[in-house]
Design a protein around this motif. Structure first.
Motif, mmCIF file in Angstrom:
data_model
loop_
_atom_site.group_PDB
_atom_site.id
_atom_site.type_symbol
_atom_site.label_atom_id
_atom_site.label_comp_id
_atom_site.label_asym_id
_atom_site.label_seq_id
_atom_site.Cartn_x
_atom_site.Cartn_y
_atom_site.Cartn_z
ATOM 1 N N LEU A 260 0.687 -1.102 0.076
ATOM 2 C CA LEU A 260 0.053 0.008 -0.140
ATOM 3 C C LEU A 260 0.828 1.243 -0.018
ATOM 4 O O LEU A 260 0.305 2.223 -0.390
ATOM 5 N N GLU A 261 2.089 1.131 0.631
ATOM 6 C CA GLU A 261 2.898 2.352 0.655
ATOM 7 C C GLU A 261 3.447 2.809 -0.632
ATOM 8 O O GLU A 261 3.583 3.859 -0.967
ATOM 9 N N ALA A 262 3.735 1.827 -1.571
ATOM 10 C CA ALA A 262 4.114 1.879 -3.046
ATOM 11 C C ALA A 262 3.229 2.300 -4.042
ATOM 12 O O ALA A 262 3.390 2.480 -4.925
ATOM 13 N N MET A 263 1.591 2.177 -3.456
ATOM 14 C CA MET A 263 0.726 2.351 -4.513
ATOM 15 C C MET A 263 0.234 3.722 -4.579
ATOM 16 O O MET A 263 0.177 4.250 -3.277
ATOM 17 N N GLU A 264 -0.369 4.306 -5.554
ATOM 18 C CA GLU A 264 -0.934 5.714 -5.927
ATOM 19 C C GLU A 264 -2.603 5.288 -5.318
ATOM 20 O O GLU A 264 -3.021 4.399 -5.456
ATOM 21 N N ASN A 268 -9.809 1.275 -5.238
ATOM 22 C CA ASN A 268 -9.691 -0.092 -4.588
ATOM 23 C C ASN A 268 -8.481 0.094 -3.548
ATOM 24 O O ASN A 268 -8.614 -0.680 -2.462
ATOM 25 N N VAL A 269 -7.583 0.946 -3.585
ATOM 26 C CA VAL A 269 -6.458 1.100 -2.637
ATOM 27 C C VAL A 269 -7.017 1.607 -1.445
ATOM 28 O O VAL A 269 -6.705 1.169 -0.309
ATOM 29 N N ASP A 270 -7.776 2.681 -1.581
ATOM 30 C CA ASP A 270 -8.477 3.358 -0.235
ATOM 31 C C ASP A 270 -9.266 2.339 0.427
ATOM 32 O O ASP A 270 -9.385 2.261 1.466
ATOM 33 N N VAL A 271 -9.889 1.643 -0.273
ATOM 34 C CA VAL A 271 -10.744 0.424 0.529
ATOM 35 C C VAL A 271 -9.954 -0.214 1.081
ATOM 36 O O VAL A 271 -10.138 -0.817 2.329
ATOM 37 N N CYS A 299 2.148 2.990 7.046
ATOM 38 C CA CYS A 299 1.171 2.737 6.079
ATOM 39 C C CYS A 299 -0.292 3.561 6.316
ATOM 40 O O CYS A 299 -0.672 3.541 5.312
ATOM 41 N N ILE A 300 -0.532 3.405 7.562
ATOM 42 C CA ILE A 300 -2.095 3.858 7.749
ATOM 43 C C ILE A 300 -2.472 4.937 7.282
ATOM 44 O O ILE A 300 -3.463 5.566 7.130
ATOM 45 N N GLY A 301 -1.293 5.898 7.216
ATOM 46 C CA GLY A 301 -1.380 7.318 6.749
ATOM 47 C C GLY A 301 -1.718 8.322 7.706
ATOM 48 O O GLY A 301 -2.291 8.287 8.656
#
Length: 619
Positions: A260-264, A268-271, A299-301
């Motif tokens: 998740l850290e490597a994805m924009e 789907n990523v937000d979910v 990762c949790i942001g």
């Protein structure tokens, strides 16, 4: 006797209708390999009555839902479930399992049939396993045997094995050993390889049945290999990982955080990130490894709930006695990624870093200082410890490396006196080390921190002037302006750079900025620069829009501080109307709201009271 023979032949005809006569298909386990078609022209009647001239494969098994079983003592028959029916080779005859005949009327006796069955089962089992189960290909084996990404795909195309995720994991492991240029070239070959699409299809089919850790490692490899996020493969893996997230153990939790850290950001990523937060909140007290805890925290942001951030902080504090040096160094970056300033954690980690700072790489030191700035964490002992370490080991550092540290210190407002003196001495002794970028950066740092040395300042300024003069025709107008401004701040006025700056074409270039807006005095229409040149009679108002941080104001007010006040005064004297935009307010707005806000400020007829008062008091 005739009745028995008639019944026997009739039943044989019934069996012949159940056995396929044209072709059979062998499906490998899980249906992941290509179907192998074996043609044959036999049936059960020919098998029992003819001379068995046709060649047959001994490893084929036919599955029957029902088969006929004869009773040796009567004329009737019954149906009974039978699991498998083995087909014998051309050299030996084998009757179906659990299919019995009267020994008086069968071709072989019961004892002979038992021997044939036993011999065939023992020999056929090994052949079946050997043919239907291809040898396992592990990631380590692929990495040993393959030297490029294309080699891995070639291996897959020859004999695909389950799970296909091993091939992606092997490709990423091999790619990590390559240089950036080689990696870029190999990735292009990977995308163009004929087996690449087939591998993607296999992974998508296997995603729901492979082990969850295999799924996560293959997902990480897919993302790291640079496969576009909007492809069917990546989106499929995202959805499957969402569906199976309850299978996530601690190791998978760490891998999922890295993915998740490597994805924009996308839907789907937000979910998936939201699902990860829920899972972490449930399992946070069960996490055993500090590395996994930090990966999850990172990762949790920044927009995670404060309650979750607090819970993770408490878990980290509970594990403080198990922190390694690397864990302490990494905690700064982790907390900055969360946008959560835990002073207790930062203080404890600072002590660990300073106490074990010898041998610490430059990258980690820069990350720590940048994280401190992001978190607004000002620990003088930490900064002094880093500066003293670099000062005592100054001879092993390159000027470029030390300059990066000085820029970080300047961003924090910290002045490492001894280190800056050493840099001055090196610049004076070795002026050949300077290039255009280092000259601009050094001038900015020393002027911003207002650092002077009685013995070396004058020599330092002369060397910097000479170096800048040599690059006058190779630097941009804005960099030249910054350099001259830095010299002036240090009470030094070099003629060559100043004369270059005052040239008409340089001034014209600097004034033709976009930081300016021209509109009619009624503030109804914005004019382009071509329009203002043509329509000379039109009354024009020049507007300067400044987007500023909170630090340019006095504490708890909107009163501009020194440099901003000077800038606003000069802009007003040049005929500009100054509009201040607070960047922390703009960051909260959506794009449409921000545009509306800017239009309101630009076209508004009101003026800022604080600006006018400040300008009047400073003129």
């Amino acid at each position: 006797m005739n009745n028995r023979a008639g019944s026997f032949l009739w039943n044989l005809r019934q069996f012949s209708t159940l056995v396929p006569t044209s072709k059979t298909i062998r499906l490998y386990s899980l249906g992941l390999c290509r179907p192998k078609i074996i043609y044959s022209s036999w049936n059960l009647r020919n098998l029992l009555l003819n001379n068995l001239d046709n060649s047959m494969l001994s490893s084929i098994r036919y599955l029957f839902q029902y088969a006929l079983i004869f009773k040796p003592g009567g004329d009737d028959f019954q149906r009974k479930g039978i699991r498998t029916l083995a087909v014998l080779s051309a050299e030996r005859l084998l009757c179906p399992r659990k299919l019995s005949f009267d020994s008086k009327h069968s071709v072989f006796s019961d004892e002979e049939l038992k021997k044939i069955n036993l011999h065939h089962e023992n020999s056929d089992k090994g052949v079946l396993i050997k043919e239907t189960r291809p040898p396992t290909v592990t990631v380590s084996k692929l990495c040993r045997e393959c030297n490029s990404l294309s080699d891995v795909l070639d291996s897959f195309s020859k004999a695909p094995t389950f799970p296909s995720s091993n091939y992606f994991s092997a490709m990423w492991t091999i790619a990590k050993r390559m240089s950036n240029d080689q990696k870029r070239f190999e990735k292009q070959l990977m995308f163009n390889h004929p087996a690449f699409n087939q591998l993607c299809e296999h992974v998508m089919r296997e995603a729901k049945i492979m082990r969850y850790d295999h799924l996560m490692f293959s997902f990480l490899a897919v993302v790291k290999l640079g496969i576009p996020q909007n492809t069917l493969l990546v989106q499929t893996l995202l959805r499957v990982v969402q569906e199976r997230i309850n299978e996530c153990d601690e190791k998978c939790l760490s891998v999922l955080s890295a993915v998740l850290e490597a994805m924009e950001p996308c839907k789907n990523v937000d979910v998936l990130r939201a699902g990860l937060r829920i899972l972490v909140e449930q399992q946070v007290w069960n996490i055993e490894r500090v590395f996994t805890l930090q990966a999850v925290m990172k990762c949790i942001g920044k927009d995670a709930p404060d309650s979750l951030k607090k819970k993770l902080e408490m878990k980290a504090l509970r594990e403080l006695d198990r922190f390694s040096l690397l864990n302490s160094q990494r905690m700064f970056e982790v907390l900055a990624a969360m946008n959560y300033r835990s002073v207790v954690l930062l203080n404890e980690c600072s002590k660990m870093v300073v106490g074990n700072i010898h041998g610490c790489p430059l990258k980690i030191l820069l990350n720590i200082l940048q994280s401190c700035r992001d978190l607004r964490y000002y620990n003088v002992d930490l900064f002094k410890g880093i500066a003293d370490y670099v000062t005592t080991t100054f001879d092993i550092w390159k000027l470029k490396q030390v300059l990066f540290l000085l820029i970080s210190f300047e961003n924090l407002g910290f002045r490492p006196v001894a280190l800056m003196d050493l840099v001055m001495k090196r610049v004076v002794d070795e002026p050949g080390l300077l290039n255009a970028k280092s000259v601009i950066s050094l001038l900015h740092v020393y002027s911003s921190l207002s650092h002077f040395n009685k013995c070396q300042t004058q020599a330092f300024l002369e060397v910097m002037t000479s170096a800048l003069t040599g690059y006058l025709h190779h630097i941009s107008s804005e960099n030249l302006l910054c350099a001259v401004c830095s010299f002036c701040s240090m009470n030094h006025f070099p003629l060559a750079p100043i004369n270059q700056l005052l040239k008409k074409d340089i001034i014209k270039e600097l004034l033709m900025s976009d930081f300016e807006i021209r509109m009619d005095t009624n503030r109804n229409k914005v004019l382009s620069f071509s329009d203002t040149d043509v329509i000379a009679s039109t009354n024009i108002e020049r507007i300067a829009v400044l987007c500023v941080p909170r630090s340019v104001y006095c504490l708890d007010s909107t009163h501009p501080r020194g440099f901003l006040a000077v800038k606003m005064r000069h802009l007003k004297l040049m005929g500009f109307r100054v509009i201040l935009i607070n960047n922390w307010e703009m960051e909260k707005l959506e794009m449409k709201e921000a545009i509306t806000f800017l239009k309101t400020e630009i076209y508004s007829s009101k003026t800022l009271p604080t600006v006018d008062v400040n300008l009047q008091s400073t003129c």
